[in-house]
Scaffold this motif. Sequence first.
Motif, PDB file in Angstrom:
ATOM      1  N   ILE A  54       0.862  -1.182   0.000  1.00 19.79           N
ATOM      2  CA  ILE A  54       0.000   0.000   0.000  1.00 19.79           C
ATOM      3  C   ILE A  54       0.898   1.231   0.000  1.00 19.79           C
ATOM      4  O   ILE A  54       1.742   1.394   0.878  1.00 19.79           O
ATOM      5  CB  ILE A  54      -0.936   0.015   1.216  1.00 19.79           C
ATOM      6  CG1 ILE A  54      -1.849  -1.216   1.196  1.00 19.79           C
ATOM      7  CG2 ILE A  54      -1.772   1.293   1.233  1.00 19.79           C
ATOM      8  CD1 ILE A  54      -2.747  -1.336   2.402  1.00 19.79           C
ATOM      9  N   VAL A  55       0.720   2.069  -1.001  1.00 21.24           N
ATOM     10  CA  VAL A  55       1.556   3.252  -1.167  1.00 21.24           C
ATOM     11  C   VAL A  55       0.678   4.497  -1.069  1.00 21.24           C
ATOM     12  O   VAL A  55      -0.364   4.584  -1.730  1.00 21.24           O
ATOM     13  CB  VAL A  55       2.288   3.234  -2.524  1.00 21.24           C
ATOM     14  CG1 VAL A  55       3.138   4.484  -2.681  1.00 21.24           C
ATOM     15  CG2 VAL A  55       3.143   1.987  -2.649  1.00 21.24           C
ATOM     16  N   THR A  56       1.092   5.431  -0.255  1.00 22.06           N
ATOM     17  CA  THR A  56       0.364   6.690  -0.103  1.00 22.06           C
ATOM     18  C   THR A  56       1.074   7.780  -0.894  1.00 22.06           C
ATOM     19  O   THR A  56       2.283   7.961  -0.763  1.00 22.06           O
ATOM     20  CB  THR A  56       0.281   7.099   1.377  1.00 22.06           C
ATOM     21  OG1 THR A  56      -0.371   6.057   2.117  1.00 22.06           O
ATOM     22  CG2 THR A  56      -0.508   8.391   1.534  1.00 22.06           C
ATOM     23  N   ILE A  57       0.313   8.474  -1.720  1.00 23.47           N
ATOM     24  CA  ILE A  57       0.882   9.552  -2.526  1.00 23.47           C
ATOM     25  C   ILE A  57       0.157  10.856  -2.207  1.00 23.47           C
ATOM     26  O   ILE A  57      -0.987  10.835  -1.737  1.00 23.47           O
ATOM     27  CB  ILE A  57       0.786   9.244  -4.037  1.00 23.47           C
ATOM     28  CG1 ILE A  57      -0.679   9.174  -4.483  1.00 23.47           C
ATOM     29  CG2 ILE A  57       1.504   7.949  -4.369  1.00 23.47           C
ATOM     30  CD1 ILE A  57      -0.840   9.021  -5.984  1.00 23.47           C
ATOM     31  N   PRO A  58       0.784  11.995  -2.440  1.00 24.52           N
ATOM     32  CA  PRO A  58       0.123  13.279  -2.156  1.00 24.52           C
ATOM     33  C   PRO A  58      -1.041  13.524  -3.111  1.00 24.52           C
ATOM     34  O   PRO A  58      -1.043  13.049  -4.250  1.00 24.52           O
ATOM     35  CB  PRO A  58       1.243  14.301  -2.370  1.00 24.52           C
ATOM     36  CG  PRO A  58       2.199  13.628  -3.301  1.00 24.52           C
ATOM     37  CD  PRO A  58       2.151  12.171  -2.950  1.00 24.52           C
ATOM     38  N   ARG A  59      -2.012  14.250  -2.641  1.00 21.46           N
ATOM     39  CA  ARG A  59      -3.152  14.591  -3.488  1.00 21.46           C
ATOM     40  C   ARG A  59      -2.729  15.575  -4.573  1.00 21.46           C
ATOM     41  O   ARG A  59      -1.876  16.433  -4.354  1.00 21.46           O
ATOM     42  CB  ARG A  59      -4.271  15.218  -2.653  1.00 21.46           C
ATOM     43  CG  ARG A  59      -4.935  14.239  -1.696  1.00 21.46           C
ATOM     44  CD  ARG A  59      -6.052  14.905  -0.929  1.00 21.46           C
ATOM     45  NE  ARG A  59      -6.707  13.968  -0.029  1.00 21.46           N
ATOM     46  CZ  ARG A  59      -7.720  13.193  -0.379  1.00 21.46           C
ATOM     47  NH1 ARG A  59      -8.195  13.257  -1.609  1.00 21.46           N
ATOM     48  NH2 ARG A  59      -8.258  12.362   0.490  1.00 21.46           N
ATOM     49  N   THR A  74      -0.014  19.240  -8.217  1.00 19.45           N
ATOM     50  CA  THR A  74      -0.272  18.241  -9.258  1.00 19.45           C
ATOM     51  C   THR A  74       1.033  17.676  -9.800  1.00 19.45           C
ATOM     52  O   THR A  74       1.159  16.465 -10.029  1.00 19.45           O
ATOM     53  CB  THR A  74      -1.095  18.858 -10.400  1.00 19.45           C
ATOM     54  OG1 THR A  74      -2.340  19.347  -9.877  1.00 19.45           O
ATOM     55  CG2 THR A  74      -1.377  17.823 -11.484  1.00 19.45           C
ATOM     56  N   LEU A  75       2.020  18.542 -10.009  1.00 22.50           N
ATOM     57  CA  LEU A  75       3.331  18.072 -10.461  1.00 22.50           C
ATOM     58  C   LEU A  75       3.984  17.166  -9.420  1.00 22.50           C
ATOM     59  O   LEU A  75       4.631  16.172  -9.761  1.00 22.50           O
ATOM     60  CB  LEU A  75       4.237  19.261 -10.770  1.00 22.50           C
ATOM     61  CG  LEU A  75       3.945  20.020 -12.062  1.00 22.50           C
ATOM     62  CD1 LEU A  75       4.833  21.253 -12.163  1.00 22.50           C
ATOM     63  CD2 LEU A  75       4.148  19.121 -13.275  1.00 22.50           C
ATOM     64  N   ALA A 113      -8.343  13.417  -9.749  1.00 21.56           N
ATOM     65  CA  ALA A 113      -7.099  13.965 -10.300  1.00 21.56           C
ATOM     66  C   ALA A 113      -5.921  13.012 -10.139  1.00 21.56           C
ATOM     67  O   ALA A 113      -5.020  12.979 -10.982  1.00 21.56           O
ATOM     68  CB  ALA A 113      -6.785  15.302  -9.631  1.00 21.56           C
ATOM     69  N   VAL A 114      -5.911  12.228  -9.070  1.00 16.27           N
ATOM     70  CA  VAL A 114      -4.817  11.269  -8.872  1.00 16.27           C
ATOM     71  C   VAL A 114      -4.787  10.253 -10.007  1.00 16.27           C
ATOM     72  O   VAL A 114      -3.719   9.849 -10.474  1.00 16.27           O
ATOM     73  CB  VAL A 114      -4.963  10.567  -7.507  1.00 16.27           C
ATOM     74  CG1 VAL A 114      -3.975   9.426  -7.389  1.00 16.27           C
ATOM     75  CG2 VAL A 114      -4.744  11.563  -6.376  1.00 16.27           C
ATOM     76  N   ALA A 115      -5.967   9.838 -10.474  1.00 18.86           N
ATOM     77  CA  ALA A 115      -6.034   8.894 -11.591  1.00 18.86           C
ATOM     78  C   ALA A 115      -5.426   9.499 -12.847  1.00 18.86           C
ATOM     79  O   ALA A 115      -4.742   8.811 -13.614  1.00 18.86           O
ATOM     80  CB  ALA A 115      -7.482   8.494 -11.850  1.00 18.86           C
ATOM     81  N   VAL A 116      -5.670  10.778 -13.061  1.00  9.97           N
ATOM     82  CA  VAL A 116      -5.094  11.454 -14.223  1.00  9.97           C
ATOM     83  C   VAL A 116      -3.577  11.426 -14.148  1.00  9.97           C
ATOM     84  O   VAL A 116      -2.890  11.091 -15.123  1.00  9.97           O
ATOM     85  CB  VAL A 116      -5.609  12.908 -14.312  1.00  9.97           C
ATOM     86  CG1 VAL A 116      -4.918  13.639 -15.462  1.00  9.97           C
ATOM     87  CG2 VAL A 116      -7.115  12.933 -14.502  1.00  9.97           C
ATOM     88  N   CYS A 117      -3.036  11.745 -12.980  1.00  9.10           N
ATOM     89  CA  CYS A 117      -1.580  11.747 -12.810  1.00  9.10           C
ATOM     90  C   CYS A 117      -0.997  10.352 -13.010  1.00  9.10           C
ATOM     91  O   CYS A 117       0.040  10.185 -13.665  1.00  9.10           O
ATOM     92  CB  CYS A 117      -1.218  12.275 -11.422  1.00  9.10           C
ATOM     93  SG  CYS A 117      -1.547  14.032 -11.184  1.00  9.10           S
ATOM     94  N   MET A 118      -1.659   9.336 -12.458  1.00 11.21           N
ATOM     95  CA  MET A 118      -1.138   7.975 -12.548  1.00 11.21           C
ATOM     96  C   MET A 118      -1.149   7.464 -13.987  1.00 11.21           C
ATOM     97  O   MET A 118      -0.167   6.874 -14.465  1.00 11.21           O
ATOM     98  CB  MET A 118      -1.961   7.050 -11.649  1.00 11.21           C
ATOM     99  CG  MET A 118      -1.461   5.615 -11.610  1.00 11.21           C
ATOM    100  SD  MET A 118       0.217   5.453 -10.945  1.00 11.21           S
ATOM    101  CE  MET A 118      -0.070   5.834  -9.207  1.00 11.21           C
ATOM    102  N   ILE A 119      -2.239   7.687 -14.695  1.00 12.74           N
ATOM    103  CA  ILE A 119      -2.333   7.191 -16.070  1.00 12.74           C
ATOM    104  C   ILE A 119      -1.406   7.980 -16.992  1.00 12.74           C
ATOM    105  O   ILE A 119      -0.770   7.409 -17.886  1.00 12.74           O
ATOM    106  CB  ILE A 119      -3.795   7.240 -16.544  1.00 12.74           C
ATOM    107  CG1 ILE A 119      -4.609   6.194 -15.769  1.00 12.74           C
ATOM    108  CG2 ILE A 119      -3.899   6.992 -18.049  1.00 12.74           C
ATOM    109  CD1 ILE A 119      -6.084   6.163 -16.106  1.00 12.74           C
TER     110      ILE A 119
END
Length: 202
Positions: A54-59, A74-75, A113-119
């Motif tokens: 399980i990895v936690t990333i910033p919003r 976002t960056l 928005a996290v999904a956008v960054c990941m994809i």
Amino acid sequence: MLAILENNFDYSIYTYRTYVVSSGDDLSTQKAVEFEDTIAQQKDSKELTENYAIVTIPRARRVHQSYLTAPFSTLHCFWTCLLVLLGRHPNQRPLPTQYTSKHPDIIISNGPAVAVCMILAAKFIRFFIYCFRWASGRGSKPEISRLRTVYVESWARVRTLSVSGRILLPIADKFLVQWLPLAGRRAWWGMKESEYCGWVVL
């Protein structure tokens, strides 16, 4: 999202799973742990409890955050997603030796928005892998076959796509919608269409 894994997932193929959650989303972390514990009990194997992280990333953008500072957060989120997909995030444990690549085979997301960054991060890595293999004359296999992306549009979107959905429709390898009025949507003519999959994520 866990409903997809529970009903339509082959654990003999995807033997290692990484759950990526936004900072502050303790409920999702708890649900992921409970889900993996349930799998281990059903399979009667203690080894399965070590086959996930399980990895936690910033919003990408916090609630009520100023639009002036949102590009920077976002960056930061995008950079963290790159680290996760490259297997270099501090929260990731070393993969077992039988895995030949640190890149995931498939990425399933329904977040905003996290999904956008990941994809986007997955596409970014795939682009450079493709360019490197093409320049070296080795073709696009096998690494380019990894990092496939699936985006599941929110159950709340019945007739119109979300902002994240409109961004990812031309980018994700597979774009799933949960309501029939959204089936067959295209970013523009000639692009792949959204696919109706029924209710899978609430």
